[in-house]
Design a protein around this motif. Structure first.
Motif: not given
Length: 586
Positions: A484, A510, A513-514
């Motif tokens: 991240s 992103a 991953v979040a």
């Protein structure tokens, strides 16, 4: 004081020019002027055709008296038909070759190309040369229509006026369409058909600004034409009506048959043109006259094919011909029109497609009426609807086909069967052929308008010309929290993932991953989050990279080499935007 008096008019002219260029009202004023000009041009063009036909055949429309002799050549009988195309070709051949070679052919593809690729730029002399060449060609027996030429004439007028007013290309294209719409409206006395022809075939898009302008030009042209030529329907036909709902199934079959005939017409047209190109080895300016001997011989056999042929079309729908002769005229018109274009003649293919549809539709109507006399309407109904189906099959413009046939016949009763038949014919055309009778001519010159419309302002380049270096990759063993931070610093929102040997595994975003950061039971490495996006190579066209980029998360995608395995670059949305801006900057 003298200097001040001179400065005021200059300022006024500047303000007027800016108002015309920048305001919608200015565009509408120009559209109105172009509409009036196109209307006058259509009137003048029809007068030229009538004059040329009268001189070369001795009749205002020889198709109304096929087989008769030339009153100025007593004793010749119909043998003058061998001479008429030759004499016409000796005049318009050098005219086209010397002053405007784009005036050769059927005109509409050239206008489509000028709008799509040249910003609406058409040489002003095209109007005059096209008018003279087409009038001589049709007057000398050329089996073509007057609609294609008037489209090119009106479009050239719109282009010339737009460039004089220094309009930007976006508005110049609209004025070209205004000229085309005005020409169609005045020629057919069809103010509705003009705008839809221009929007569906020339601009190939619908916007409020452009539609308003072409409608205004069409109305102005139609009013001008009616004021001079009268307000009568283009074709005077008896009242027709559908007798039984069962007939709609027959109309669908008619759409299948005539739609295929329309595609066949386009293929025959360009096949004959190819044969003429291979055979002819003399100077191009002499080609129409030399080929005129062949055309004259065909007219000796079928004088009904002389010129545009609307009187013959009307007779066919009225039931004056037997099935066999209708089919002979259908095939003959295909060959005659193709030969006229192939030898270098100038004229449209809109009217021939209507002629072919009328012959095929009426023949179909005679057959079904003989089989089901108590259920089916008169054969002429099928001939009328066949006209629209043939145009839809060859040009793939269903809206224009329906509206044009309604306006030129004035028969509202045929709207429902016409709509169903035209839709079927269009679907058949799309299934049988990639191109229309108009786009096929451009594709033969290496121009794909469909791809260029999808591309918009993107240049015809590959991804390899705009790609960037590959951003730092993430090892597959990277923890989501570490990933991240790297994604945030990269500014891409997406990064490639590689294994220990450096082999590309996919990309991680992103967002992915979040979604796992706050979940203790989630994956431990980004290797488990990697997804493989759509493959883009360095040889992929920019237009083909648009959809994968639009569907992808983040700001870019990896680019592979020609083998599709080695990662060689990175393409971003911004790179494509910069590529779109670059041509305008040049």
């Amino acid at each position: 004081m003298e200097l001040r008096r001179r400065a005021v008019p200059v300022s006024a002219r500047g303000s007027l020019g800016a108002w015309i260029r920048d305001r919608n009202a200015g565009l509408m004023v120009l559209a109105l002027v172009i509409g009036v000009g196109a209307g006058l041009g259509a009137v003048a063009f029809r007068w030229l055709i009538t004059t040329a036909t009268h001189v070369l055949s001795g009749h205002e429309d020889y198709a109304a008296a096929p087989g008769s002799g030339h009153p100025w050549l007593p004793g010749w009988g119909s043998w003058f038909l061998l001479l008429a195309p030759v004499v016409a070709g000796l005049v318009y051949g050098p005219l086209v070759y010397r002053f405007a070679r784009e005036a050769r052919g059927h005109g509409v593809p050239e206008v489509m190309y000028s709008v799509a690729e040249r910003g609406g730029h058409i040489k002003p002399q095209v109007s005059l040369v096209k008018a003279l060449a087409s009038a001589l060609c049709i007057g000398g027996g050329g089996s073509v229509g007057r609609e294609g030429p008037i489209v090119q004439i009106g479009a050239a007028l719109g282009s010339t006026l737009g460039r004089v007013a220094k309009l930007p290309e976006r508005r110049l294209r609209v004025l070209v369409a205004c000229g085309a719409a005005g020409g169609i409206a005045a020629t057919f006395n069809a103010p509705l058909a003009g705008p839809f022809f221009a929007m569906e075939l020339i601009l190939q898009s619908f916007t409020i600004e452009s539609f308003g302008a072409v409608v205004l030009a069409s109305v102005a042209a139609s009013v001008t034409g009616r004021a001079i030529m009268g307000n009568e329907a283009f074709l005077s036909l008896p009242v027709f009506q559908v007798r039984n709902p069962v007939e709609f199934a027959l109309f669908a079959v008619l759409g299948l048959v005539i739609g295929a005939v329309g595609v066949l017409f386009a293929k025959v047209l360009y096949r004959v043109e190819d044969v003429c190109d291979r055979i002819w080895r003399g100077p191009e300016w002499l080609r129409p006259a030399a080929g005129g001997v062949l055309l004259g011989g065909l007219l000796m056999l079928l004088p009904q094919l002389y010129g545009v042929g609307y009187p013959v079309l009307g007779d066919a729908i009225d039931g004056d011909y037997a099935i066999g002769f209708l089919l002979v005229l259908l095939a003959g018109k295909m060959v005659a029109t193709s030969l006229t274009i192939g030898i270098g003649g100038s004229g449209g293919v809109f009217a021939p497609s209507l002629f072919i549809g009328a012959m095929g539709g009426t023949a179909f109507g005679l057959v079904v009426h003989a089989l089901l006399p108590g259920v089916t309407a008169s054969p002429g109904v099928y001939g009328l609807i066949g006209m629209g189906a043939a145009f839809a099959g060859s040009a793939r413009a269903p809206i224009t086909g329906v509206i044009t046939l309604f306006e030129i016949t004035g028969e509202y009763s045929i709207i429902l069967p016409m709509m169903s038949t035209v839709v079927v014919a269009t679907l058949v055309s799309r299934a049988l052929s990639r191109d229309t009778i108009y786009t096929a001519k451009l594709r033969r010159r290496g121009i794909d308008l469909d791809a260029r419309h999808r591309r918009g302002r993107l240049p015809d380049r590959t991804v390899g010309s705009v790609m960037e270096q590959v951003p730092d990759s993430l090892p597959a063993t990277t923890a989501p929290r570490d990933a991240s931070e790297l994604l945030a610093r990269s500014g891409h929102g997406v990064l490639p993932v590689v294994d220990g040997a450096g082999t590309y595994l996919g990309c991680v975003t992103a967002r992915a991953v979040a979604e796992v950061l706050g979940d203790p039971d989630a994956v431990e490495t980004v290797g488990d989050l990697a997804e493989v996006p759509a493959a883009i190579t360095s040889t992929t066209n920019l237009v083909d990279a648009l959809d994968p980029l639009a569907d992808a998360e983040g700001t870019g995608l990896p680019v592979f080499g020609e083998d599709g395995r080695e990662l060689v670059g990175w393409v971003t949305h911004q790179a494509l935007l910069d590529a779109m801006r670059a041509p305008a900057a040049r």
